[in-house]
Enzyme design. Structure first.
Site, short mmCIF file in Angstrom:
data_model
loop_
_atom_site.label_atom_id
_atom_site.label_comp_id
_atom_site.label_asym_id
_atom_site.label_seq_id
_atom_site.Cartn_x
_atom_site.Cartn_y
_atom_site.Cartn_z
CD GLU A 92 -2.45 -1.07 2.53
OE1 GLU A 92 -3.42 -1.85 3.01
OE2 GLU A 92 -2.30 0.20 3.15
CB CYS A 107 2.54 7.40 3.35
SG CYS A 107 3.29 6.24 5.24
CB CYS A 114 6.31 -5.49 9.64
SG CYS A 114 7.70 -4.75 10.90
CB CYS A 118 4.09 -3.41 16.30
SG CYS A 118 6.04 -3.17 16.36
CB CYS A 121 0.81 -3.02 13.63
SG CYS A 121 1.62 -3.24 12.38
N GLY A 167 6.14 -2.15 7.06
CA GLY A 167 7.26 -2.75 7.12
C GLY A 167 7.98 -1.63 7.61
CD GLU A 168 12.32 -0.15 11.46
OE1 GLU A 168 11.44 0.16 12.70
OE2 GLU A 168 12.72 0.50 10.74
CB SER A 199 8.72 6.39 10.54
OG SER A 199 7.69 5.68 12.06
CB SER A 222 7.08 4.07 15.74
OG SER A 222 6.05 3.42 16.18
CG LEU A 223 8.53 6.40 23.05
CD1 LEU A 223 9.43 5.84 23.09
CD2 LEU A 223 8.18 7.87 23.36
CG ASN A 298 -6.64 5.71 12.35
OD1 ASN A 298 -7.49 6.81 12.45
ND2 ASN A 298 -5.33 6.17 12.14
CB CYS A 341 0.47 7.78 6.78
SG CYS A 341 1.70 7.59 5.91
S1 SF4 Z 1 7.48 -1.97 13.06
FE1 SF4 Z 1 5.38 -0.64 11.91
S2 SF4 Z 1 4.21 -2.25 10.25
FE2 SF4 Z 1 6.52 -3.13 12.05
S3 SF4 Z 1 4.87 -4.31 13.27
FE3 SF4 Z 1 5.75 -2.50 13.79
S4 SF4 Z 1 3.50 -0.83 13.45
FE4 SF4 Z 1 3.69 -2.81 12.45
#
Ligand code: SF4
Length: 353
Positions: A92, A107, A114, A118, A121, A167-168, A199, A222-223, A298, A341
């Site tokens: 996407e 984005c 991934c 998380c 996610c 993804g990371e 990010s 991303s904390l 979201n 995004c």
């Molecule tokens: S790093 Fe980003 S895409 Fe990967 S699981 Fe965590 S929030 Fe999701």
């Protein structure tokens, strides 16, 4: 014969590759011009190239390798694209227009799936399928630029890129960094590096590597949790790179680049929205060159988590501001197509890295 994606090459690399294949090097600049300046995605339509060269290019290279599967259009102009790759995977991207200040942002995704898992996610649910190639990353921008252009190819010109899709990005470091070079190249998209933001969920060794490269890239962390106990649960990568290590790397990044670092904090009801979390967050970020983005969750249908009330969100913002921390609540875009995004892959968007 396996064709190479021409979007994998920087201009210098393409010149070298042409040389090896006996093609005059200046032709690489012409091809780049057709693709990135004119949005021509077929060699046949590059009408200042001789026929025998077009034949040779078609034999050795391809331009596109992802195709549009679905496009969702939001009332506010946000566009969400679902692409299908040659191996039938889906990825996407989201186009976010901010007409009021002539900003057009995309984005992009950096991986299919991934590996970081998380807990808030959806992208991480099925694990990592594979990394995206440089060409597949660049092509998301190219195809969207072609799609949204009117009158001339460059209107509107894409001005900002955020690596906040699936993804990371730091776990696909080489392909992402080469894509950054192409996005930044004056012969391609000419997007300033400071307008390209990566990010990350906190891959500390790569934060340090970017800091040492002294590239003027935007960095976002991303904390999502202000203490290790909670972050270990929400973002398993924290067991490897805990908050202390991340903050140390961020300090180093700021020292090397003198750039403000963004932090993203997805607010989740009953999970990370308590008073104690607020005070821990303040003590982590106070007196640092940072910006905090509060992102009301979201909801992801597969996960049973919701966002806190507006009152709690406003309270967080007020207290953070009172402590002189620059903070914004992420403005929602594309909500009717679930495409902000922060929501793109359904998580990275939801605050994913
Ligand atoms: S790093 Fe980003 S895409 Fe990967 S699981 Fe965590 S929030 Fe999701």
């Amino acid at each position: 014969m396996i064709k190479t994606s021409i979007l994998n090459f920087t201009l210098e690399e393409l010149k070298e590759d042409f040389k090896i294949k006996g093609i005059k090097q200046y032709r690489a600049k012409q091809v780049f011009n057709w693709i990135y300046r004119n949005g021509i995605l077929e060699f046949t339509n590059m009408n200042n190239l001789p026929n025998n060269l077009i034949k040779g290019l078609k034999k050795n290279y391809k331009i596109t390798s992802i195709e549009l599967d679905k496009k969702l259009i939001s009332e506010d102009g946000t566009l969400k694209y679902l692409w299908k790759t040659e191996d039938n995977e889906l990825l996407e991207s989201v186009f976010l227009p901010y007409e009021e200040d002539s900003r057009y942002s995309i984005c992009v995704s950096s991986q299919i799936g991934c590996s970081l898992g998380c807990k808030f996610c959806a992208t991480g649910i099925d694990g990592l399928k594979r990394d995206l190639s440089t060409g597949e990353i660049v092509e998301q921008v190219l195809q969207i630029q072609v799609d949204v252009s009117h009158r001339e190819f460059k209107i509107p010109q894409i001005t900002n890129i955020v690596f906040m899709g699936m993804g990371e990005p730091f776990l696909n470091y080489d392909n992402v960094m080469k894509a950054v070079q192409i996005l930044n190249s004056r012969k391609a998209f000419n997007i300033a590096k400071r307008k390209i933001t990566i990010s990350t969920a906190g891959v500390v060794d790569k934060i340090i590597r970017v800091a040492e490269s002294e590239e003027q890239l935007g960095l976002a962390i991303s904390l999502n949790a202000p203490n290790d106990q909670l972050r270990d649960k929400l973002m398993p990568i924290n067991k490897k790179y805990n908050i202390k290590k991340i903050m140390k790397a961020v300090d180093y990044y700021i020292q090397k680049t003198n750039r403000r670092v963004s932090f993203e904090y997805v607010l989740m009801k009953g999970i990370n929205d308590k008073e104690v979390h607020l005070f821990q967050l303040i003590s982590l970020l106070k007196n640092k060159l940072v910006h905090l983005n509060l992102i009301p969750l979201n909801p992801v249908s597969e996960l049973n988590i919701s966002r806190p009330s507006q009152e709690v969100i406003d309270h967080f913002q007020k207290k953070l501001r009172e402590n002189n921390i620059t903070v914004t609540i992420r403005k929602e875009k594309g909500t009717n197509i679930k495409a902000a995004c922060g929501q793109l892959r359904s998580s990275h968007k939801n605050g994913g890295s």
